[in-house]
Every structure is written in C-alpha cells, then in structure tokens.
Design a protein around this motif. Structure first.
Motif, PDB file in Angstrom:
ATOM      1  N   LEU A   1       0.846  -1.189   0.000  1.00 47.93           N
ATOM      2  CA  LEU A   1       0.000   0.000   0.000  1.00 47.93           C
ATOM      3  C   LEU A   1       0.881   1.237   0.000  1.00 47.93           C
ATOM      4  CD1 LEU A   1      -2.794   1.380   0.314  1.00 47.93           C
ATOM      5  CD2 LEU A   1      -2.494   1.122   2.786  1.00 47.93           C
TER       6      LEU A   1
ATOM      7  N   ALA B   1      -6.230  -5.296 -12.963  1.00 47.86           N
ATOM      8  CA  ALA B   1      -7.100  -4.644 -12.009  1.00 47.86           C
ATOM      9  C   ALA B   1      -8.425  -5.389 -11.949  1.00 47.86           C
ATOM     10  CB  ALA B   1      -7.321  -3.188 -12.410  1.00 47.86           C
TER      11      ALA B   1
ATOM     12  N   PRO C   1      -3.559   6.291  -8.370  1.00 44.86           N
ATOM     13  CA  PRO C   1      -4.574   5.304  -7.983  1.00 44.86           C
ATOM     14  C   PRO C   1      -4.892   4.308  -9.094  1.00 44.86           C
ATOM     15  CG  PRO C   1      -5.192   7.448  -7.155  1.00 44.86           C
ATOM     16  CD  PRO C   1      -3.977   7.661  -8.027  1.00 44.86           C
TER      17      PRO C   1
ATOM     18  N   ASP D   1      -2.953   2.878 -10.976  1.00 44.07           N
ATOM     19  CA  ASP D   1      -1.938   1.835 -11.027  1.00 44.07           C
ATOM     20  C   ASP D   1      -2.280   0.654 -10.125  1.00 44.07           C
ATOM     21  OD1 ASP D   1      -0.191   3.241 -12.816  1.00 44.07           O
ATOM     22  OD2 ASP D   1       0.520   4.438 -11.117  1.00 44.07           O
ATOM     23  N   THR D   2      -3.318   0.786  -9.334  1.00 44.97           N
ATOM     24  CA  THR D   2      -3.725  -0.280  -8.430  1.00 44.97           C
ATOM     25  C   THR D   2      -4.084  -1.538  -9.214  1.00 44.97           C
ATOM     26  OG1 THR D   2      -4.519   1.249  -6.737  1.00 44.97           O
ATOM     27  CG2 THR D   2      -5.418  -0.980  -6.704  1.00 44.97           C
TER      28      THR D   2
ATOM     29  N   GLN E   1       0.268  -7.647  -5.007  1.00 45.45           N
ATOM     30  CA  GLN E   1      -0.750  -6.598  -4.994  1.00 45.45           C
ATOM     31  C   GLN E   1      -0.119  -5.236  -4.776  1.00 45.45           C
ATOM     32  OE1 GLN E   1      -4.384  -6.781  -5.241  1.00 45.45           O
ATOM     33  NE2 GLN E   1      -4.019  -4.561  -5.463  1.00 45.45           N
TER      34      GLN E   1
ATOM     35  N   THR F   1      -1.435  -1.376  -4.235  1.00 44.00           N
ATOM     36  CA  THR F   1      -2.589  -0.530  -3.966  1.00 44.00           C
ATOM     37  C   THR F   1      -2.115   0.898  -3.750  1.00 44.00           C
ATOM     38  OG1 THR F   1      -3.788  -2.368  -2.937  1.00 44.00           O
ATOM     39  CG2 THR F   1      -4.599  -0.142  -2.509  1.00 44.00           C
ATOM     40  N   VAL F   2      -2.615   1.807  -4.558  1.00 40.42           N
ATOM     41  CA  VAL F   2      -2.250   3.220  -4.467  1.00 40.42           C
ATOM     42  C   VAL F   2      -3.477   3.978  -3.988  1.00 40.42           C
ATOM     43  CG1 VAL F   2      -1.291   5.211  -5.646  1.00 40.42           C
ATOM     44  CG2 VAL F   2      -0.651   2.898  -6.374  1.00 40.42           C
ATOM     45  N   SER F   3      -3.416   4.454  -2.772  1.00 37.65           N
ATOM     46  CA  SER F   3      -4.574   5.098  -2.164  1.00 37.65           C
ATOM     47  C   SER F   3      -4.133   6.005  -1.038  1.00 37.65           C
ATOM     48  CB  SER F   3      -5.552   4.050  -1.627  1.00 37.65           C
ATOM     49  OG  SER F   3      -6.647   4.654  -0.970  1.00 37.65           O
TER      50      SER F   3
END
Length: 114
Positions: free
Chosen positions: A11, A40, A88, A90-91, A109, A111-113
């Motif tokens: 993350l 995705a 985001p 890129d998630t 995984q 996750t860009v957030s």
C-alpha cells in the motif's frame, strides 16, 4: 518446475514509489525476454513493460512511460519494476512473465490510495 515469484507490492500513497521483484527459476532466465503485466479488478491483464534478454531494449505502456522502469539482473535471475509517481489507477495485481512460457506466478498486490 518453472517458478516466477513476485514480491515488493504493498500500500502506497499517490505520488509514492515501489520496487517490484520477480525471482525466476526452472528455465534459463538469460535467454528469455521478460515482461510485467498487471490486472485490475474486472479488467483484462495488460502489458506494462517488457525487456529484452540483454536488457538493452525496453518498452512500456503509454500509461506508465516516464514513471516506471523495468530492469533485470541475469546473474540473479531477477527482473525488477521500479514504479515512481504512482497513481490510484496503477492499483492492480502485478505479474511477471517470460515470453514463450505460459506459467504465471501468484502476482503481488499494489494498492495506491490515500
């Protein structure tokens, strides 16, 4: 047995960076062009980046060009994906692949957030 083991995901906040690794075994790594794909939720797996056997030539999807860098270390049987300025969109789950080999790893995984 061909094995591709992806790692390094996690993350991260938008604008951050991650470095993914893919450890390969069961084939002559240096003789294969390598690539990174991502998938995705609800979307097809897409090609992100590719690299030739020597590492002299690389190619990237337009969406990541200028932000991602693919590289390889043939002595370590490892291909990398340096991801900067993450967005985001890129998630996804990121997979590595050897051209001509149909085996896939489990992926890692990203996750860009915020």
């Amino acid at each position: 047995q061909v094995q591709l083991v992806e790692s390094g995901g996690g993350l991260v906040q938008p604008g951050g960076s991650l470095r993914l690794s893919c450890a390969a075994s069961g084939f002559t790594f240096s003789r294969y062009a390598m690539s990174w794909y991502r998938q995705a939720p609800g979307k097809e797996r897409e090609l992100v980046a590719g690299i030739t056997t020597s590492g002299r030539t690389t190619n990237y999807a337009d969406s990541v060009k200028g932000r991602f860098t693919i590289s390889r270390d043939n002595a370590k049987n490892t291909v990398y994906l340096q991801m900067n300025s993450l967005k985001p969109e890129d998630t996804a789950v990121y997979f590595c692949n050897a051209y001509g080999i149909r085996d896939w790893g489990r992926g890692t995984q990203v996750t860009v957030s915020s």
